[in-house]
Design a protein around this motif. Sequence first.
Motif, PDB file in Angstrom:
ATOM      1  N   UNK A  93       0.713  -1.398   0.057  1.00 29.02           N
ATOM      2  CA  UNK A  93      -0.148  -0.049  -0.012  1.00 29.02           C
ATOM      3  C   UNK A  93       1.004   1.480   0.055  1.00 29.02           C
ATOM      4  N   UNK A  94       2.051   1.187   0.412  1.00 28.45           N
ATOM      5  CA  UNK A  94       2.848   2.431   0.726  1.00 28.45           C
ATOM      6  C   UNK A  94       4.245   1.914   0.590  1.00 28.45           C
ATOM      7  N   UNK A  95       5.253   2.468  -0.126  1.00 32.16           N
ATOM      8  CA  UNK A  95       6.775   2.431   0.065  1.00 32.16           C
ATOM      9  C   UNK A  95       7.367   3.904   0.226  1.00 32.16           C
ATOM     10  N   UNK A  96       7.906   3.813   1.294  1.00 30.54           N
ATOM     11  CA  UNK A  96       8.677   5.278   1.557  1.00 30.54           C
ATOM     12  C   UNK A  96      10.216   4.976   1.722  1.00 30.54           C
ATOM     13  N   UNK A  97      11.170   5.921   1.413  1.00 30.71           N
ATOM     14  CA  UNK A  97      12.790   5.821   1.454  1.00 30.71           C
ATOM     15  C   UNK A  97      13.113   7.450   1.892  1.00 30.71           C
ATOM     16  N   UNK A  98      13.937   7.262   3.088  1.00 30.00           N
ATOM     17  CA  UNK A  98      14.502   8.660   3.262  1.00 30.00           C
ATOM     18  C   UNK A  98      15.437   9.092   2.313  1.00 30.00           C
ATOM     19  N   UNK A  99      15.276  10.330   1.874  1.00 28.84           N
ATOM     20  CA  UNK A  99      16.190  10.876   0.946  1.00 28.84           C
ATOM     21  C   UNK A  99      17.236  12.037   1.438  1.00 28.84           C
ATOM     22  N   UNK A 100      16.729  12.565   2.583  1.00 22.65           N
ATOM     23  CA  UNK A 100      17.588  13.529   3.144  1.00 22.65           C
ATOM     24  C   UNK A 100      19.019  12.979   3.236  1.00 22.65           C
ATOM     25  N   UNK A 101      19.979  13.694   3.089  1.00 28.76           N
ATOM     26  CA  UNK A 101      21.344  13.485   3.341  1.00 28.76           C
ATOM     27  C   UNK A 101      22.283  14.467   3.944  1.00 28.76           C
ATOM     28  N   UNK A 102      22.978  14.091   4.728  1.00 29.04           N
ATOM     29  CA  UNK A 102      23.631  14.949   5.523  1.00 29.04           C
ATOM     30  C   UNK A 102      25.175  15.273   4.841  1.00 29.04           C
ATOM     31  N   UNK A 103      25.510  16.460   4.892  1.00 27.66           N
ATOM     32  CA  UNK A 103      26.662  17.242   3.601  1.00 27.66           C
ATOM     33  C   UNK A 103      27.913  16.576   4.511  1.00 27.66           C
ATOM     34  N   UNK A 104      28.712  16.010   3.700  1.00 28.11           N
ATOM     35  CA  UNK A 104      30.257  15.542   4.020  1.00 28.11           C
ATOM     36  C   UNK A 104      30.862  16.740   5.186  1.00 28.11           C
ATOM     37  N   UNK A 105      31.195  16.676   6.113  1.00 28.99           N
ATOM     38  CA  UNK A 105      31.754  17.918   6.842  1.00 28.99           C
ATOM     39  C   UNK A 105      33.066  17.776   7.344  1.00 28.99           C
ATOM     40  N   UNK A 106      33.916  16.947   6.646  1.00 32.89           N
ATOM     41  CA  UNK A 106      35.381  16.740   7.001  1.00 32.89           C
ATOM     42  C   UNK A 106      35.880  17.996   7.055  1.00 32.89           C
ATOM     43  N   UNK A 107      36.622  18.309   7.951  1.00 27.78           N
ATOM     44  CA  UNK A 107      37.259  19.543   7.952  1.00 27.78           C
ATOM     45  C   UNK A 107      36.583  20.863   8.265  1.00 27.78           C
ATOM     46  N   UNK A 108      35.332  20.783   8.451  1.00 30.18           N
ATOM     47  CA  UNK A 108      34.520  21.858   8.775  1.00 30.18           C
ATOM     48  C   UNK A 108      34.749  22.150  10.212  1.00 30.18           C
ATOM     49  N   UNK A 109      34.653  23.443  10.296  1.00 32.96           N
ATOM     50  CA  UNK A 109      34.846  24.038  11.930  1.00 32.96           C
ATOM     51  C   UNK A 109      33.406  23.658  12.607  1.00 32.96           C
ATOM     52  N   UNK A 110      33.134  23.929  13.951  1.00 30.90           N
ATOM     53  CA  UNK A 110      32.360  23.469  14.877  1.00 30.90           C
ATOM     54  C   UNK A 110      30.875  24.087  14.440  1.00 30.90           C
ATOM     55  N   UNK A 111      31.277  25.437  13.921  1.00 30.11           N
ATOM     56  CA  UNK A 111      29.783  26.210  13.539  1.00 30.11           C
ATOM     57  C   UNK A 111      29.411  25.702  12.195  1.00 30.11           C
ATOM     58  N   UNK A 112      30.125  25.310  11.356  1.00 30.94           N
ATOM     59  CA  UNK A 112      29.822  24.749  10.036  1.00 30.94           C
ATOM     60  C   UNK A 112      29.133  23.322  10.520  1.00 30.94           C
ATOM     61  N   UNK A 113      29.766  22.670  11.348  1.00 31.09           N
ATOM     62  CA  UNK A 113      29.168  21.317  11.525  1.00 31.09           C
ATOM     63  C   UNK A 113      27.874  21.352  12.330  1.00 31.09           C
ATOM     64  N   UNK A 114      27.678  22.322  13.084  1.00 32.44           N
ATOM     65  CA  UNK A 114      26.461  22.670  13.594  1.00 32.44           C
ATOM     66  C   UNK A 114      25.378  22.900  12.710  1.00 32.44           C
ATOM     67  N   UNK A 115      25.935  23.757  11.486  1.00 29.20           N
ATOM     68  CA  UNK A 115      24.841  24.245  10.695  1.00 29.20           C
ATOM     69  C   UNK A 115      24.319  23.180   9.540  1.00 29.20           C
ATOM     70  N   UNK A 116      25.171  22.349   9.281  1.00 27.61           N
ATOM     71  CA  UNK A 116      24.982  21.225   8.549  1.00 27.61           C
ATOM     72  C   UNK A 116      24.126  20.145   9.326  1.00 27.61           C
ATOM     73  N   UNK A 117      24.462  19.947  10.616  1.00 25.86           N
ATOM     74  CA  UNK A 117      23.462  18.813  11.402  1.00 25.86           C
ATOM     75  C   UNK A 117      22.132  19.480  11.440  1.00 25.86           C
ATOM     76  N   UNK A 118      21.907  20.810  11.513  1.00 20.54           N
ATOM     77  CA  UNK A 118      20.754  21.443  11.801  1.00 20.54           C
ATOM     78  C   UNK A 118      19.822  21.486  10.444  1.00 20.54           C
ATOM     79  N   UNK A 119      20.511  21.785   9.227  1.00 21.58           N
ATOM     80  CA  UNK A 119      19.947  21.520   7.811  1.00 21.58           C
ATOM     81  C   UNK A 119      19.565  20.083   7.767  1.00 21.58           C
ATOM     82  N   UNK A 120      20.280  19.186   8.192  1.00 20.55           N
ATOM     83  CA  UNK A 120      19.932  17.909   7.820  1.00 20.55           C
ATOM     84  C   UNK A 120      18.517  17.514   8.698  1.00 20.55           C
ATOM     85  N   UNK A 121      18.747  17.889  10.060  1.00 21.46           N
ATOM     86  CA  UNK A 121      17.356  17.291  10.897  1.00 21.46           C
ATOM     87  C   UNK A 121      16.191  18.065  10.363  1.00 21.46           C
ATOM     88  N   UNK A 122      16.311  19.361   9.879  1.00 22.15           N
ATOM     89  CA  UNK A 122      15.111  20.034   9.509  1.00 22.15           C
ATOM     90  C   UNK A 122      14.659  19.337   8.226  1.00 22.15           C
TER      91      UNK A 122
END
Length: 260
Positions: A93-122
């Motif tokens: 009756x239904x098939x759902x798949x999560x498409x949201x993807x977290x940006x790769x944050x290698x080398x990002x500073x703490x502020x950028x990492x937090x922004x990436x995490x917030x965008x992903x969670x939203x």
Amino acid sequence: MHHSIKIKYILLSGFALLLASCGGEREKAAALPDAPIYTLVFLDKTLSVNINKAYVNEKYRRTLTDIMENNMKNKGDKLEVYFIHENTSKARALSLTIRSEKEVNDGANATDREAIETAFQLSLQREKSIFLRQLLLKLNQQNTGASNQSTDIWASLPVIAKAGESGAQVSVYYFSDMIESVKGAGRRDFHKQPPISDAQAEDEAKSDVKKLEQYAIGSPQVTIVSPFEATASSKENNPHVTHYWQTLFQELGGVSVDEL
């Protein structure tokens, strides 16, 4: 003398590099995402489960909300809904798949990492709220066709086996009274002939496994979400039927079976 010190220094430097590279490999391995979760939800759409009953509707809504919250967390996590009735294996009756993807944050500073995490969670929460609405619509969908006369739970096994082939971690939920009820030779009709003891339930399950072992279901986590209130009598909520299913699933793959 100097020569041997130089060799030692080179050896030590090489060893330090080796350790550093091993450490890097370990960090890479640790950063690998978890295997995706493949959730199968089987909703009983037969006459014996009344979804309009307040207790049932509330319990089922709450459990589906929890499943969406806990099982759909990363890109690739999947949820499929099948209706249990006369033709269960064809009733997706239904098939759902999560498409949201977290940006790769290698080398990002703490502020950028937090922004990436917030965008992903939203993005993830937006997807999940749309999915939950679709899921609850399927829960409340009525089945007034002739297929509501039979409850073919056996037919869910090939569906579970197929999900297992994906290599994902499979979680299975039955929103059902688990009263298998199919007419015909070699089938179970628990409305007419329910098991009257755990011993009988076990014997019947072990006998049925011989017909069903062609379905390699792997070792999914199986949860039965029953429509019965805690005060239901054993005539209404037959514990031997639950024992039949626990035995059947364990014989098929040593899976753990919980009841909510």
